[in-house]
Scaffold this motif. Sequence first.
Motif, PDB file in Angstrom:
ATOM      1  N   ASP A 128       0.856  -1.183   0.000  1.00  0.00           N
ATOM      2  CA  ASP A 128       0.000   0.000   0.000  1.00  0.00           C
ATOM      3  C   ASP A 128       0.894   1.236   0.000  1.00  0.00           C
ATOM      4  O   ASP A 128       0.929   2.021   0.951  1.00  0.00           O
ATOM      5  N   ALA A 129       1.631   1.414  -1.105  1.00  0.00           N
ATOM      6  CA  ALA A 129       2.689   2.421  -1.175  1.00  0.00           C
ATOM      7  C   ALA A 129       2.140   3.847  -1.210  1.00  0.00           C
ATOM      8  O   ALA A 129       1.101   4.120  -1.811  1.00  0.00           O
ATOM      9  N   VAL A 130       2.882   4.735  -0.553  1.00  0.00           N
ATOM     10  CA  VAL A 130       2.573   6.166  -0.549  1.00  0.00           C
ATOM     11  C   VAL A 130       3.860   6.917  -0.877  1.00  0.00           C
ATOM     12  O   VAL A 130       4.890   6.705  -0.234  1.00  0.00           O
ATOM     13  N   ASN A 131       3.796   7.792  -1.880  1.00  0.00           N
ATOM     14  CA  ASN A 131       4.942   8.611  -2.260  1.00  0.00           C
ATOM     15  C   ASN A 131       4.630  10.072  -1.975  1.00  0.00           C
ATOM     16  O   ASN A 131       3.527  10.543  -2.256  1.00  0.00           O
ATOM     17  N   LEU A 132       5.605  10.754  -1.441  1.00  0.00           N
ATOM     18  CA  LEU A 132       5.414  12.144  -1.013  1.00  0.00           C
ATOM     19  C   LEU A 132       6.546  13.011  -1.558  1.00  0.00           C
ATOM     20  O   LEU A 132       7.722  12.667  -1.442  1.00  0.00           O
ATOM     21  N   THR A 133       6.163  14.124  -2.196  1.00  0.00           N
ATOM     22  CA  THR A 133       7.124  15.105  -2.704  1.00  0.00           C
ATOM     23  C   THR A 133       6.834  16.447  -2.048  1.00  0.00           C
ATOM     24  O   THR A 133       5.687  16.900  -2.047  1.00  0.00           O
ATOM     25  N   VAL A 134       7.870  17.079  -1.506  1.00  0.00           N
ATOM     26  CA  VAL A 134       7.699  18.335  -0.773  1.00  0.00           C
ATOM     27  C   VAL A 134       8.692  19.374  -1.290  1.00  0.00           C
ATOM     28  O   VAL A 134       9.877  19.079  -1.442  1.00  0.00           O
ATOM     29  N   GLN A 135       8.201  20.574  -1.556  1.00  0.00           N
ATOM     30  CA  GLN A 135       9.048  21.691  -1.958  1.00  0.00           C
ATOM     31  C   GLN A 135       9.024  22.753  -0.867  1.00  0.00           C
ATOM     32  O   GLN A 135       7.973  23.019  -0.269  1.00  0.00           O
ATOM     33  N   PHE A 136      10.180  23.374  -0.615  1.00  0.00           N
ATOM     34  CA  PHE A 136      10.305  24.382   0.430  1.00  0.00           C
ATOM     35  C   PHE A 136      10.610  25.752  -0.181  1.00  0.00           C
ATOM     36  O   PHE A 136      11.213  25.861  -1.244  1.00  0.00           O
ATOM     37  N   ALA A 137      10.178  26.786   0.531  1.00  0.00           N
ATOM     38  CA  ALA A 137      10.476  28.167   0.152  1.00  0.00           C
ATOM     39  C   ALA A 137      10.745  28.955   1.425  1.00  0.00           C
ATOM     40  O   ALA A 137      10.415  28.504   2.528  1.00  0.00           O
ATOM     41  N   GLY A 138      11.327  30.127   1.253  1.00  0.00           N
ATOM     42  CA  GLY A 138      11.651  30.952   2.417  1.00  0.00           C
ATOM     43  C   GLY A 138      10.826  32.224   2.445  1.00  0.00           C
ATOM     44  O   GLY A 138      10.545  32.817   1.401  1.00  0.00           O
ATOM     45  N   GLY A 147      -1.192   7.962  -3.255  1.00  0.00           N
ATOM     46  CA  GLY A 147      -1.459   6.586  -2.847  1.00  0.00           C
ATOM     47  C   GLY A 147      -1.605   5.756  -4.100  1.00  0.00           C
ATOM     48  O   GLY A 147      -2.616   5.854  -4.811  1.00  0.00           O
ATOM     49  N   THR A 148      -0.585   4.958  -4.407  1.00  0.00           N
ATOM     50  CA  THR A 148      -0.530   4.299  -5.710  1.00  0.00           C
ATOM     51  C   THR A 148      -1.632   3.257  -5.905  1.00  0.00           C
ATOM     52  O   THR A 148      -2.191   3.142  -6.989  1.00  0.00           O
ATOM     53  N   SER A 149      -1.959   2.504  -4.867  1.00  0.00           N
ATOM     54  CA  SER A 149      -2.944   1.428  -5.026  1.00  0.00           C
ATOM     55  C   SER A 149      -4.348   1.971  -5.291  1.00  0.00           C
ATOM     56  O   SER A 149      -5.143   1.346  -5.993  1.00  0.00           O
ATOM     57  N   LYS A 150      -4.663   3.139  -4.759  1.00  0.00           N
ATOM     58  CA  LYS A 150      -5.990   3.742  -4.927  1.00  0.00           C
ATOM     59  C   LYS A 150      -6.012   4.796  -6.035  1.00  0.00           C
ATOM     60  O   LYS A 150      -7.072   5.349  -6.324  1.00  0.00           O
ATOM     61  N   GLN A 151      -4.835   5.085  -6.622  1.00  0.00           N
ATOM     62  CA  GLN A 151      -4.715   6.155  -7.620  1.00  0.00           C
ATOM     63  C   GLN A 151      -5.285   7.461  -7.068  1.00  0.00           C
ATOM     64  O   GLN A 151      -6.027   8.183  -7.734  1.00  0.00           O
ATOM     65  N   LEU A 152      -4.929   7.723  -5.822  1.00  0.00           N
ATOM     66  CA  LEU A 152      -5.435   8.903  -5.113  1.00  0.00           C
ATOM     67  C   LEU A 152      -4.287   9.875  -4.877  1.00  0.00           C
ATOM     68  O   LEU A 152      -3.195   9.478  -4.462  1.00  0.00           O
ATOM     69  N   LYS A 153      -4.531  11.152  -5.157  1.00  0.00           N
ATOM     70  CA  LYS A 153      -3.491  12.174  -4.973  1.00  0.00           C
ATOM     71  C   LYS A 153      -4.041  13.322  -4.152  1.00  0.00           C
ATOM     72  O   LYS A 153      -5.156  13.789  -4.384  1.00  0.00           O
ATOM     73  N   VAL A 154      -3.234  13.764  -3.192  1.00  0.00           N
ATOM     74  CA  VAL A 154      -3.565  14.926  -2.369  1.00  0.00           C
ATOM     75  C   VAL A 154      -2.491  15.984  -2.604  1.00  0.00           C
ATOM     76  O   VAL A 154      -1.319  15.768  -2.283  1.00  0.00           O
TER      77      VAL A 154
END
Length: 242
Positions: free
Chosen positions: A200-210, A225-232
């Motif tokens: 039940d893999a979850v991939n997370l990408t985060v960008q930072f700013a100042g 959420g790859t198994s559900k094809q769900l993106k937040v």
Amino acid sequence: MSVRKSISRALTAGLVPLLILFLPVLWAQNADLQQRVADLKESSAKNKEELAKYTWVEQVSISLKGQERKQQHFQVRMGPDGKPQKTSLDPAPSAQQDSGGRHGRLRERVVEKKKEEYEDYAERMKSLAERYIPPDKDAIQEAYSKGNISITPSAGAPDQVKLVIRNYVKAGDSMTLLVDKSKKTLLSIQIATYLDDPTDAVNLTVQFAGLPDGPRHVSAATIEGTSKQLKVATQNSNYQKL
């Protein structure tokens, strides 16, 4: 017996030059890693403290199989426990009219159940993401003490390095932090984790700013959420001092 001694001496004689050659490199790498970890812990703690002085607007878009299903807006500030406290900025949902008939009500219940399922799954993904972001100085130190942090240069960017942390929250997860060495700032994070089990893999990408004369913050984040094809997808803006 003399043959064994001769072989042992030969091997030892061959290893000594190799050790002389590589030990300084290994010591330098370890010293660099130690310094980057110290910088990361210091900046994480400082940013967490500074962000507690701000409030901001968070926009959350939930997509299922490539189609946006819901958008939310929150006013956010850090609570006394160091976790974000959110107040909805969206109007309260209006009561739906009865579509009439048994089949109509049944169809509505099926649709509502599916909606509740993906919204619950999205909330679970967001809760998991909050265990990683922002990085916690004590968790970083624990990972370093266990030998779970490695360092690699960033290709084509001499002032940047990547810190890869294994087993940060869950066994088998990984968190890759892109760090600006000269400014001692966090640029982005890539996380590979899971909910209940690794399938039940979850991939997370985060960008930072100042912020001008202020702390660094999460400007954008995407959880998949790859198994559900769900993106937040999350966007943070309009930072104001309290």
